[in-house]
Enzyme design. Sequence first.
Site, PDB file in Angstrom:
ATOM      1  CB  CYS A 107      -0.254 -63.126 -52.197  1.00 12.93           C
ATOM      2  SG  CYS A 107       0.606 -61.691 -52.843  1.00 12.93           S
TER       3      CYS A 107
ATOM      4  CG  ASN B 274       3.073 -58.758 -50.759  1.00 12.64           C
ATOM      5  OD1 ASN B 274       3.474 -59.920 -50.769  1.00 12.64           O
ATOM      6  ND2 ASN B 274       1.913 -58.398 -51.281  1.00 12.64           N
TER       7      ASN B 274
ATOM      8  CG  HIS C 214      -0.128 -62.610 -48.307  1.00 14.74           C
ATOM      9  ND1 HIS C 214       1.202 -62.751 -48.645  1.00 14.74           N
ATOM     10  CD2 HIS C 214      -0.622 -61.637 -49.111  1.00 14.74           C
ATOM     11  CE1 HIS C 214       1.479 -61.899 -49.613  1.00 14.74           C
ATOM     12  NE2 HIS C 214       0.397 -61.207 -49.916  1.00 14.74           N
TER      13      HIS C 214
HETATM   14  N1  ACO Z   1       2.643 -42.566 -51.261  1.00 14.51           N
HETATM   15  C1  ACO Z   1       1.804 -41.534 -51.144  1.00 14.51           C
HETATM   16  N2  ACO Z   1       0.561 -41.563 -51.658  1.00 14.51           N
HETATM   17  C2  ACO Z   1       0.183 -42.675 -52.300  1.00 14.51           C
HETATM   18  C3  ACO Z   1       1.021 -43.778 -52.459  1.00 14.51           C
HETATM   19  C4  ACO Z   1       2.313 -43.699 -51.902  1.00 14.51           C
HETATM   20  N3  ACO Z   1       3.196 -44.710 -51.991  1.00 14.51           N
HETATM   21  N4  ACO Z   1       0.357 -44.744 -53.132  1.00 14.51           N
HETATM   22  C5  ACO Z   1      -0.856 -44.272 -53.403  1.00 14.51           C
HETATM   23  N5  ACO Z   1      -0.960 -43.014 -52.910  1.00 14.51           N
HETATM   24  C6  ACO Z   1      -2.106 -42.111 -52.987  1.00 14.51           C
HETATM   25  C7  ACO Z   1      -2.999 -42.421 -54.144  1.00 14.51           C
HETATM   26  O1  ACO Z   1      -2.504 -41.834 -55.329  1.00 14.51           O
HETATM   27  C8  ACO Z   1      -4.300 -41.825 -53.699  1.00 14.51           C
HETATM   28  O2  ACO Z   1      -4.268 -40.439 -53.922  1.00 14.51           O
HETATM   29  P1  ACO Z   1      -5.552 -39.682 -54.555  1.00 14.51           P
HETATM   30  O3  ACO Z   1      -6.634 -39.913 -53.542  1.00 14.51           O
HETATM   31  O4  ACO Z   1      -5.078 -38.296 -54.683  1.00 14.51           O
HETATM   32  O5  ACO Z   1      -5.807 -40.392 -55.850  1.00 14.51           O
HETATM   33  C9  ACO Z   1      -4.283 -42.060 -52.190  1.00 14.51           C
HETATM   34  O6  ACO Z   1      -2.929 -42.289 -51.838  1.00 14.51           O
HETATM   35  C10 ACO Z   1      -5.130 -43.227 -51.748  1.00 14.51           C
HETATM   36  O7  ACO Z   1      -4.842 -44.334 -52.608  1.00 14.51           O
HETATM   37  P2  ACO Z   1      -5.491 -45.752 -52.397  1.00 14.51           P
HETATM   38  O8  ACO Z   1      -5.024 -46.695 -53.464  1.00 14.51           O
HETATM   39  O9  ACO Z   1      -6.969 -45.592 -52.169  1.00 14.51           O
HETATM   40  O10 ACO Z   1      -4.790 -46.127 -51.034  1.00 14.51           O
HETATM   41  P3  ACO Z   1      -5.142 -47.317 -50.100  1.00 14.51           P
HETATM   42  O11 ACO Z   1      -5.440 -46.812 -48.786  1.00 14.51           O
HETATM   43  O12 ACO Z   1      -6.123 -48.253 -50.759  1.00 14.51           O
HETATM   44  O13 ACO Z   1      -3.760 -48.087 -50.035  1.00 14.51           O
HETATM   45  C11 ACO Z   1      -2.740 -50.049 -50.970  1.00 14.51           C
HETATM   46  C12 ACO Z   1      -3.162 -48.609 -51.205  1.00 14.51           C
HETATM   47  C13 ACO Z   1      -1.731 -50.059 -49.840  1.00 14.51           C
HETATM   48  C14 ACO Z   1      -2.090 -50.599 -52.236  1.00 14.51           C
HETATM   49  C15 ACO Z   1      -3.985 -50.875 -50.590  1.00 14.51           C
HETATM   50  O14 ACO Z   1      -5.008 -50.621 -51.517  1.00 14.51           O
HETATM   51  C16 ACO Z   1      -3.745 -52.342 -50.514  1.00 14.51           C
HETATM   52  O15 ACO Z   1      -3.093 -52.824 -49.622  1.00 14.51           O
HETATM   53  N6  ACO Z   1      -4.332 -53.142 -51.443  1.00 14.51           N
HETATM   54  C17 ACO Z   1      -4.319 -54.578 -51.375  1.00 14.51           C
HETATM   55  C18 ACO Z   1      -2.959 -55.162 -51.614  1.00 14.51           C
HETATM   56  C19 ACO Z   1      -3.078 -56.674 -51.624  1.00 14.51           C
HETATM   57  O16 ACO Z   1      -3.571 -57.298 -50.709  1.00 14.51           O
HETATM   58  N7  ACO Z   1      -2.650 -57.318 -52.721  1.00 14.51           N
HETATM   59  C20 ACO Z   1      -2.825 -58.721 -52.852  1.00 14.51           C
HETATM   60  C21 ACO Z   1      -1.588 -59.434 -52.637  1.00 14.51           C
HETATM   61  S1  ACO Z   1      -0.324 -58.978 -53.761  1.00 14.51           S
HETATM   62  C22 ACO Z   1      -0.130 -60.287 -54.924  1.00 14.51           C
HETATM   63  O17 ACO Z   1      -0.914 -61.176 -55.017  1.00 14.51           O
HETATM   64  C23 ACO Z   1       1.070 -60.230 -55.869  1.00 14.51           C
END
Ligand code: ACO
Length: 334
Positions: A116, A286, A256
């Site tokens: 990213c 993204n 980003h």
């Molecule tokens: N729908 C419903 N529930 C979901 C989904 C979904 N699509 N995805 C995850 N959940 C659930 C999980 O299973 C978890 O359930 P549990 O508590 O029963 O285990 C719950 O939601 C919370 O999951 P988290 O992973 O803690 O959710 P979070 O609030 O952290 O959001 C996300 C996840 C959006 C991926 C976030 O962590 C994020 O944005 N991370 C950073 C992404 C990023 O910046 N990446 C870098 C760039 S990408 C690159 O370089 C290619």
Amino acid sequence: MEQRRAAITAVGHYLPEDRLTNADLEKMVDTSDEWIRTRTGISERRILKDPEKATSYMAANAAKELLEKRNLDPAEIDLVIVATVTPDMFFPATACLVAAEIGAVNAWGYDISAACSGFLFALSTGARFIESGKHKKVLVIGADKMSSIVDYTDRTTCVLFGDGAACALLEPDTDGYGVMDSIEHTDGSQWSFLCMLGGGSLNPPSPVTIEKKWHFLHQEGAPVFKAAVKGMADVAADLVEKNGLSGDDIRFLVPHQANLRIIDATARRMGITMEKVMLNIERYGNTTAATIPLCLSDWEPQLRKGDNLVLAAFGGGFTWGASWVKWAYDGSSD
Ligand code: ACO
């Protein structure tokens, strides 16, 4: 006369027509529109469905739009840099394919892999060729066909990513516009939180890598989120502080687009309100290396000569960085 800098003198983009909405995803995995919107800010993404078209197709179309807008002969381009983690093939570089497709017959080129942060790293690299006087026209492209490495049975990643490409032309400027400063970082010690394990020299493709789904992007969302919030906010704040800028001096933060909550944290840390933040995550998700130039392309009509922009990114690697760009032209005059 000021020092020679690399000014962004044109932008272009390409987005595939097909849309993958949150409602579509609700039918594919156990998720909801409400979860996706509140946790990420995304409503829909574009998908390049044609299996015979790949990243170079989108990158070349973005470049063609730019060349057309500027009425530029592609033979004038000296260098093509493509930032991508979804190259058409391991080799040749996507940049070679793009240069051939657009008719940049006098250019050389290469790809940059920084997930990213790819566009920012490519911008920084491309700028050096302009500042040194070696080149007059450098095309910097961010392009990713994320749908080619996303597992559409994994709800934790498939809701996040989309496909797209966008680009910027760099030309010399001695009037005080262009890439003013930048900071870049990598930390490979945390690579395993965000990676694609299979297909490379460590795990060449085999029935085992397929069975283990190592040909798909893998992300542990929570540790990446934590690192991204800190990394992107810190680097943007460091850049602004280093250059004696305040929130009031900045016309737009160009972040980003991975997660609305990460963007929000970065803006707050810099002391700028959300009206001064370019946001299109809702429409495109993204798109990895394409997010920042897609923002520039979307906002181009509003940009004015002299606007201070802070571009900031965080991504797999980990990689992160920020660039201060003084915009070099009035968007509406094009
Ligand atoms: N729908 C419903 N529930 C979901 C989904 C979904 N699509 N995805 C995850 N959940 C659930 C999980 O299973 C978890 O359930 P549990 O508590 O029963 O285990 C719950 O939601 C919370 O999951 P988290 O992973 O803690 O959710 P979070 O609030 O952290 O959001 C996300 C996840 C959006 C991926 C976030 O962590 C994020 O944005 N991370 C950073 C992404 C990023 O910046 N990446 C870098 C760039 S990408 C690159 O370089 C290619």
